[in-house]
Design a protein around this motif. Structure first.
Motif, PDB file in Angstrom:
ATOM      1  N   TYR A 145       0.808  -1.219   0.000  1.00 35.41           N
ATOM      2  CA  TYR A 145       0.000   0.000   0.000  1.00 35.41           C
ATOM      3  C   TYR A 145       0.841   1.269   0.000  1.00 35.41           C
ATOM      4  O   TYR A 145       0.287   2.373  -0.064  1.00 35.41           O
ATOM      5  CB  TYR A 145      -0.941   0.004   1.206  1.00 35.41           C
ATOM      6  N   ALA A 146       2.150   1.131   0.064  1.00 34.73           N
ATOM      7  CA  ALA A 146       3.011   2.308   0.151  1.00 34.73           C
ATOM      8  C   ALA A 146       2.903   3.183  -1.101  1.00 34.73           C
ATOM      9  O   ALA A 146       2.853   4.419  -1.010  1.00 34.73           O
ATOM     10  CB  ALA A 146       4.458   1.883   0.374  1.00 34.73           C
ATOM     11  N   GLU A 147       2.883   2.568  -2.284  1.00 34.77           N
ATOM     12  CA  GLU A 147       2.784   3.340  -3.530  1.00 34.77           C
ATOM     13  C   GLU A 147       1.504   4.174  -3.574  1.00 34.77           C
ATOM     14  O   GLU A 147       1.529   5.371  -3.877  1.00 34.77           O
ATOM     15  CB  GLU A 147       2.796   2.402  -4.744  1.00 34.77           C
ATOM     16  N   GLU A 148       0.378   3.514  -3.285  1.00 39.51           N
ATOM     17  CA  GLU A 148      -0.896   4.222  -3.327  1.00 39.51           C
ATOM     18  C   GLU A 148      -0.940   5.335  -2.289  1.00 39.51           C
ATOM     19  O   GLU A 148      -1.494   6.415  -2.545  1.00 39.51           O
ATOM     20  CB  GLU A 148      -2.062   3.268  -3.116  1.00 39.51           C
ATOM     21  N   ALA A 149      -0.374   5.073  -1.102  1.00 44.83           N
ATOM     22  CA  ALA A 149      -0.379   6.089  -0.046  1.00 44.83           C
ATOM     23  C   ALA A 149       0.337   7.354  -0.506  1.00 44.83           C
ATOM     24  O   ALA A 149      -0.122   8.479  -0.257  1.00 44.83           O
ATOM     25  CB  ALA A 149       0.265   5.539   1.219  1.00 44.83           C
ATOM     26  N   LEU A 150       1.475   7.182  -1.203  1.00 41.20           N
ATOM     27  CA  LEU A 150       2.196   8.343  -1.714  1.00 41.20           C
ATOM     28  C   LEU A 150       1.367   9.086  -2.757  1.00 41.20           C
ATOM     29  O   LEU A 150       1.305  10.319  -2.774  1.00 41.20           O
ATOM     30  CB  LEU A 150       3.528   7.891  -2.312  1.00 41.20           C
ATOM     31  N   HIS A 151       0.750   8.345  -3.650  1.00 44.21           N
ATOM     32  CA  HIS A 151      -0.110   8.981  -4.650  1.00 44.21           C
ATOM     33  C   HIS A 151      -1.253   9.750  -3.984  1.00 44.21           C
ATOM     34  O   HIS A 151      -1.579  10.873  -4.389  1.00 44.21           O
ATOM     35  CB  HIS A 151      -0.687   7.946  -5.607  1.00 44.21           C
ATOM     36  N   ARG A 152      -1.870   9.126  -2.964  1.00 45.26           N
ATOM     37  CA  ARG A 152      -2.987   9.788  -2.285  1.00 45.26           C
ATOM     38  C   ARG A 152      -2.530  11.084  -1.609  1.00 45.26           C
ATOM     39  O   ARG A 152      -3.284  12.071  -1.554  1.00 45.26           O
ATOM     40  CB  ARG A 152      -3.603   8.854  -1.256  1.00 45.26           C
ATOM     41  N   LEU A 153      -1.311  11.095  -1.115  1.00 42.45           N
ATOM     42  CA  LEU A 153      -0.786  12.313  -0.499  1.00 42.45           C
ATOM     43  C   LEU A 153      -0.565  13.402  -1.553  1.00 42.45           C
ATOM     44  O   LEU A 153      -0.783  14.588  -1.295  1.00 42.45           O
ATOM     45  CB  LEU A 153       0.513  12.012   0.253  1.00 42.45           C
ATOM     46  N   VAL A 154      -0.113  12.991  -2.740  1.00 44.43           N
ATOM     47  CA  VAL A 154      -0.014  13.942  -3.849  1.00 44.43           C
ATOM     48  C   VAL A 154      -1.401  14.497  -4.161  1.00 44.43           C
ATOM     49  O   VAL A 154      -1.604  15.714  -4.297  1.00 44.43           O
ATOM     50  CB  VAL A 154       0.580  13.262  -5.109  1.00 44.43           C
ATOM     51  N   GLU A 155      -2.358  13.591  -4.243  1.00 44.57           N
ATOM     52  CA  GLU A 155      -3.726  13.939  -4.613  1.00 44.57           C
ATOM     53  C   GLU A 155      -4.362  14.897  -3.600  1.00 44.57           C
ATOM     54  O   GLU A 155      -4.978  15.903  -3.982  1.00 44.57           O
ATOM     55  CB  GLU A 155      -4.546  12.649  -4.715  1.00 44.57           C
ATOM     56  N   VAL A 156      -4.216  14.598  -2.319  1.00 45.93           N
ATOM     57  CA  VAL A 156      -4.808  15.443  -1.277  1.00 45.93           C
ATOM     58  C   VAL A 156      -4.204  16.838  -1.315  1.00 45.93           C
ATOM     59  O   VAL A 156      -4.927  17.844  -1.331  1.00 45.93           O
ATOM     60  CB  VAL A 156      -4.610  14.827   0.125  1.00 45.93           C
ATOM     61  N   HIS A 157      -2.875  16.901  -1.309  1.00 45.52           N
ATOM     62  CA  HIS A 157      -2.224  18.210  -1.257  1.00 45.52           C
ATOM     63  C   HIS A 157      -2.502  19.029  -2.522  1.00 45.52           C
ATOM     64  O   HIS A 157      -2.659  20.257  -2.450  1.00 45.52           O
ATOM     65  CB  HIS A 157      -0.717  18.047  -1.040  1.00 45.52           C
ATOM     66  N   TYR A 158      -2.562  18.364  -3.655  1.00 45.70           N
ATOM     67  CA  TYR A 158      -2.875  19.079  -4.893  1.00 45.70           C
ATOM     68  C   TYR A 158      -4.311  19.615  -4.849  1.00 45.70           C
ATOM     69  O   TYR A 158      -4.579  20.745  -5.259  1.00 45.70           O
ATOM     70  CB  TYR A 158      -2.695  18.149  -6.089  1.00 45.70           C
ATOM     71  N   THR A 159      -5.207  18.794  -4.304  1.00 44.50           N
ATOM     72  CA  THR A 159      -6.621  19.174  -4.246  1.00 44.50           C
ATOM     73  C   THR A 159      -6.839  20.405  -3.377  1.00 44.50           C
ATOM     74  O   THR A 159      -7.666  21.276  -3.702  1.00 44.50           O
ATOM     75  CB  THR A 159      -7.472  18.004  -3.702  1.00 44.50           C
ATOM     76  N   ILE A 160      -6.101  20.504  -2.272  1.00 42.90           N
ATOM     77  CA  ILE A 160      -6.304  21.632  -1.356  1.00 42.90           C
ATOM     78  C   ILE A 160      -5.368  22.807  -1.667  1.00 42.90           C
ATOM     79  O   ILE A 160      -5.292  23.772  -0.911  1.00 42.90           O
ATOM     80  CB  ILE A 160      -6.138  21.198   0.121  1.00 42.90           C
ATOM     81  N   GLY A 161      -4.648  22.681  -2.783  1.00 47.66           N
ATOM     82  CA  GLY A 161      -3.841  23.802  -3.255  1.00 47.66           C
ATOM     83  C   GLY A 161      -2.434  23.892  -2.733  1.00 47.66           C
ATOM     84  O   GLY A 161      -1.742  24.884  -2.986  1.00 47.66           O
ATOM     85  N   LEU A 162      -1.966  22.869  -2.020  1.00 45.64           N
ATOM     86  CA  LEU A 162      -0.582  22.862  -1.527  1.00 45.64           C
ATOM     87  C   LEU A 162       0.298  22.184  -2.571  1.00 45.64           C
ATOM     88  O   LEU A 162       0.731  21.038  -2.420  1.00 45.64           O
ATOM     89  CB  LEU A 162      -0.508  22.142  -0.176  1.00 45.64           C
ATOM     90  N   ILE A 163       0.577  22.913  -3.639  1.00 45.65           N
ATOM     91  CA  ILE A 163       1.259  22.345  -4.795  1.00 45.65           C
ATOM     92  C   ILE A 163       2.689  21.917  -4.462  1.00 45.65           C
ATOM     93  O   ILE A 163       3.154  20.860  -4.913  1.00 45.65           O
ATOM     94  CB  ILE A 163       1.269  23.350  -5.968  1.00 45.65           C
TER      95      ILE A 163
END
Length: 282
Positions: A206-224
């Motif tokens: 699950y490590a790969e997906e967790a990293l992607h999800r962190l990219v996704e969350v931060h991008y979504t809330i504007g923390l590019i």
């Protein structure tokens, strides 16, 4: 008169010696009889276990232990009672017997086996990572005791393998909760769950997906900037994975893949994550 008194004394002395010998003999007979009872109870337990009557087997093993608790065979009888329950999935009874054994015989040579069987009893009750958290925690706790205190035993290899599987289960639970919070737009709890995976379960699937999800969350809330840091980490470790491609696609044309020349080490990591780039997350 004196002769009569001497005769009476000799008669009393003979009677006393006779009674003393009889008492000693009875004591020896009684002791042998107790040992025989213990052996018979143990043998009956073995026969019942082989016949599949585990409840009666456990009863006889307990009886053998109780009859002569000071005997060398008493701890073995206690372990056999626990094993009898385990063979037919009476996990609660087996766990109770094993916890009692560990408390009562805490210096016994088979203590490592007791911890291992205790861990297995908890492990085999795991069905759903979202519901069986207590069993998961207890299983991992006892397997870790094996790895720490009994690492040179035959149980250590299986304990290590089981801990890896348990970590996968725990990571799955964190991922499930992280996705839930993400869907509910609860960004902080979602980030905490995904970070838990890369911090404590970085060798799981699950490590790969967790990293992607962190990219996704931060991008979504504007923390590019934060999103880019996690994307770099994902690219360094899993550049050919679908999760990296998903992360890359989030940035559309505004974010380009980082070139391999930017990495000091081109080799893909085969072990845990974050050893080289963990400072990015501080």
């Amino acid at each position: 008169m004196l002769r009569f008194k001497i005769q009476i004394f000799l008669i009393i002395l003979v009677l006393f010696n006779s009674c003393s010998k009889e008492t000693t003999q009875k004591s020896i007979i009684k002791e042998k009889s107790l040992e025989l009872q213990v052996q018979e109870a143990y043998n009956e337990g073995v026969e019942a276990l082989e016949a599949g009557d585990v409840l009666y087997a456990a009863k006889k093993f307990n009886e053998a232990e109780i009859l002569f608790p000071q005997a060398v065979s008493a701890p073995q009888s206690a372990l056999m009672a626990a094993y009898s329950y385990y063979t037919q999935d009476y996990y609660g009874d087996a766990i109770a017997e094993l916890e009692r054994f560990i408390k009562l015989y805490n210096t016994h040579k088979d203590l490592g086996y007791a911890y291992y069987l205790l861990a297995i009893c908890h492990y085999e009750q795991i069905v759903d990572e979202k519901k069986d958290l207590q069993s998961i925690i207890k299983a991992k706790e006892n397997f870790n005791i094996i790895l720490k205190d009994y690492q040179n035993t035959e149980y250590a290899i299986d304990a290590e393998f089981k801990v890896e599987l348990i970590d996968d289960i725990l990571a799955a639970k964190e991922m499930y909760l992280g996705r839930y919070y993400f869907d509910k737009k609860k960004w902080i709890p979602a980030i905490n769950r995904f970070r838990e995976i890369i911090d404590n379960y970085d060798t799981t699937i699950y490590a790969e997906e967790a990293l992607h999800r962190l990219v996704e969350v931060h991008y979504t809330i504007g923390l590019i900037d934060e999103a880019e840091k996690y994307a770099q980490l994902l690219g360094y470790n899993y550049q050919s994975s679908k999760w990296y491609e998903n992360s890359y696609s989030l940035f559309d044309k505004t974010y380009k893949k980082k070139k391999k020349e930017r990495l000091k080490n081109n080799k893909k990591k085969t072990g845990g994550l974050l050893k080289k780039f963990k400072t990015l997350l501080e």
